[in-house]
Enzyme design. Structure first.
Site, PDB file in Angstrom:
ATOM      1  N   ARG A  88       2.302   3.347  46.833  1.00  0.00           N
ATOM      2  CA  ARG A  88       2.452   2.703  45.518  1.00  0.00           C
ATOM      3  C   ARG A  88       3.524   1.615  45.566  1.00  0.00           C
ATOM      4  O   ARG A  88       3.378   0.560  44.944  1.00  0.00           O
ATOM      5  CB  ARG A  88       2.793   3.750  44.454  1.00  0.00           C
ATOM      6  CG  ARG A  88       2.773   3.187  43.050  1.00  0.00           C
ATOM      7  CD  ARG A  88       2.934   4.261  42.003  1.00  0.00           C
ATOM      8  NE  ARG A  88       4.202   4.955  42.116  1.00  0.00           N
ATOM      9  CZ  ARG A  88       4.543   6.026  41.393  1.00  0.00           C
ATOM     10  NH1 ARG A  88       3.691   6.530  40.517  1.00  0.00           N
ATOM     11  NH2 ARG A  88       5.719   6.595  41.538  1.00  0.00           N
ATOM     12  N   LYS A 190       5.291  -0.151  39.552  1.00  0.00           N
ATOM     13  CA  LYS A 190       6.603   0.373  39.152  1.00  0.00           C
ATOM     14  C   LYS A 190       7.630  -0.759  39.215  1.00  0.00           C
ATOM     15  O   LYS A 190       8.514  -0.806  40.091  1.00  0.00           O
ATOM     16  CB  LYS A 190       6.985   1.568  40.037  1.00  0.00           C
ATOM     17  CG  LYS A 190       7.661   2.661  39.233  1.00  0.00           C
ATOM     18  CD  LYS A 190       7.584   4.004  39.917  1.00  0.00           C
ATOM     19  CE  LYS A 190       8.510   5.029  39.298  1.00  0.00           C
ATOM     20  NZ  LYS A 190       8.266   5.353  37.912  1.00  0.00           N
ATOM     21  N   GLU A 226       0.712   5.912  27.777  1.00  0.00           N
ATOM     22  CA  GLU A 226       1.585   6.892  28.430  1.00  0.00           C
ATOM     23  C   GLU A 226       2.872   7.026  27.649  1.00  0.00           C
ATOM     24  O   GLU A 226       3.039   6.424  26.579  1.00  0.00           O
ATOM     25  CB  GLU A 226       1.816   6.519  29.897  1.00  0.00           C
ATOM     26  CG  GLU A 226       2.377   5.136  30.105  1.00  0.00           C
ATOM     27  CD  GLU A 226       2.973   4.948  31.499  1.00  0.00           C
ATOM     28  OE1 GLU A 226       2.254   4.446  32.355  1.00  0.00           O
ATOM     29  OE2 GLU A 226       4.155   5.298  31.702  1.00  0.00           O
TER      30      GLU A 226
HETATM   31  C1  COI Z   1       9.968   9.243  37.888  1.00  0.00           C
HETATM   32  O1  COI Z   1       9.335  10.132  37.326  1.00  0.00           O
HETATM   33  O2  COI Z   1      10.418   9.405  39.040  1.00  0.00           O
HETATM   34  C2  COI Z   1      10.229   7.975  37.243  1.00  0.00           C
HETATM   35  O3  COI Z   1      10.368   7.015  37.936  1.00  0.00           O
HETATM   36  C3  COI Z   1      10.341   7.943  35.785  1.00  0.00           C
HETATM   37  C4  COI Z   1      11.690   7.581  35.271  1.00  0.00           C
HETATM   38  C5  COI Z   1      12.790   8.467  35.717  1.00  0.00           C
HETATM   39  C6  COI Z   1      12.000   6.158  35.403  1.00  0.00           C
END
Ligand code: COI
Length: 347
Positions: A88, A190, A226
């Site tokens: 990802r 992301k 989401e």
């Molecule tokens: C995760 O679940 O690792 C995320 O990146 C979400 C959040 C802590 C930014």
């Protein structure tokens, strides 16, 4: 040895929260002038210097990942599906014109940081070691263009539950004031900016007594997307639904794991489909999933017009079962039929 004792003694192992605890080391690698990624190294965890005109600071040219290492019941340290984070991050990097880190380099770097900080992995049932890989455009830019150089950094922190209370039911607000991401924008990768866009809606929701926000799709506001920091699942009449990918939803590693656990272990019908606000309001059970959030039940959902309790504001039996199976695979107390767990060290 002295350094080891000093850093570790400040950790409150019985009350870990989802916050930064400095550890021994972090990993750093650089890519200069499109010359490819050079071998990285471990350095003491701490502040870094960066140009004020860095691409990441001026234009948000940065991507990140989140994965966890667990101290398993087999007394070894394991990673959960790290290959999914590697791939990802590759996709995210391409979308932001960042030279992707080769997936083997990603994996080797994650393992190196975990090895060096292994005494920061919490004991079983106390939490996990959260691993945060980032790639930032660290070279200077003034015009809007890709930075000339990049930094790949991985730091780690022992963590507890993302939502205080762990399996306590959340109360969420469906917002029609803000969108998380545009169609064909950055929502499915992301990118760091996705999370700063969510700060203000979250702050407003908190002010009104909610734990988090549910976003609807920007195109027509008909469908649920989401939670911003987690994906969403709706159970109704033994059918588990989650918003389909392909738009602006992050393809969560835990999301994918839930789909496989529900479909292949529990034999439920699982649909990746359009999920409406009505589906959410009329759910038998509702929960969100994420690396940080794990599986968190949702007990109350509010729109501007109404407020509904879901499942009596108690964790549903299926939500609990999926939580138990997922965390059981992660801590090796259950069989791992999908070969998701990757041991990195015996203790
Ligand atoms: C995760 O679940 O690792 C995320 O990146 C979400 C959040 C802590 C930014």
């Amino acid at each position: 040895m002295k350094e080891k004792v000093d850093i570790l003694k400040n950790v409150d192992w019985d009350n870990l929260t989802f916050s930064i605890t400095p550890t021994r080391s972090m990993y750093l690698a650089y890519c200069e002038n499109n010359e490819g990624w050079k071998a990285g190294q471990l350095e003491p965890y701490g502040d870094i210097t960066i140009s004020p005109s860095a691409g990441v600071l001026n234009y948000g040219q940065g991507v990140f990942e989140g994965l966890k290492a667990f101290h398993s019941v087999k007394n070894r340290i394991v990673l959960f599906r790290p290959d999914r984070n590697a791939s990802r991050m590759h996709e995210s990097a391409i979308r932001l014109c960042i030279p992707p880190v080769p997936e083997k380099m990603f994996m080797d770097a994650v393992i190196a940081v975990v090895h060096d900080n292994v005494d920061f992995v919490p004991q079983q049932k106390k939490g996990s070691l959260y691993i945060r890989p980032c790639i930032w455009g660290s070279g200077p830019v003034l015009g809007v263009k890709p930075a000339p150089s990049y930094t790949f950094i991985i730091y780690v922190s022992p963590v507890g539950p993302y939502f205080p209370g762990g399996l306590k039911c959340l109360s969420l607000k469906v917002t029609n004031l803000y969108h998380r991401a545009a169609p064909k924008g950055l929502g499915n990768v992301k990118a760091i900016g996705n999370y700063s866009a969510a700060l203000y809606p979250h702050k407003l929701a908190k002010k009104h007594g909610f734990d988090e926000v549910i976003y609807v799709n920007a195109a027509n506001e008909n469908f649920i997307e989401e939670v911003g920091s987690a994906n969403l699942f709706v159970l109704k009449d033994s059918c588990l639904k989650t918003p389909r990918l392909g738009g602006s939803i992050l393809p969560g590693v835990t999301r994918d794991s839930v789909i496989q656990i529900a479909g292949e272990i529990l034999g439920l019908e699982v649909q990746e489909t359009d999920v409406t606000i009505n589906d959410v309001l009329n759910a038998d059970e509702l929960f969100c999933s994420g690396t940080a959030a794990v599986i968190t039940p949702i007990g109350k959902v509010s729109t501007d017009d109404e407020s509904r309790e879901i499942g009596g504001n108690r964790i549903g039996s299926l939500t609990r079962e999926i939580y138990d199976i997922l965390t059981g695979i992660q801590n090796e107390s259950r069989e791992d039929p999908f070969a998701w767990v990757q041991p990195v060290m015996g203790l």
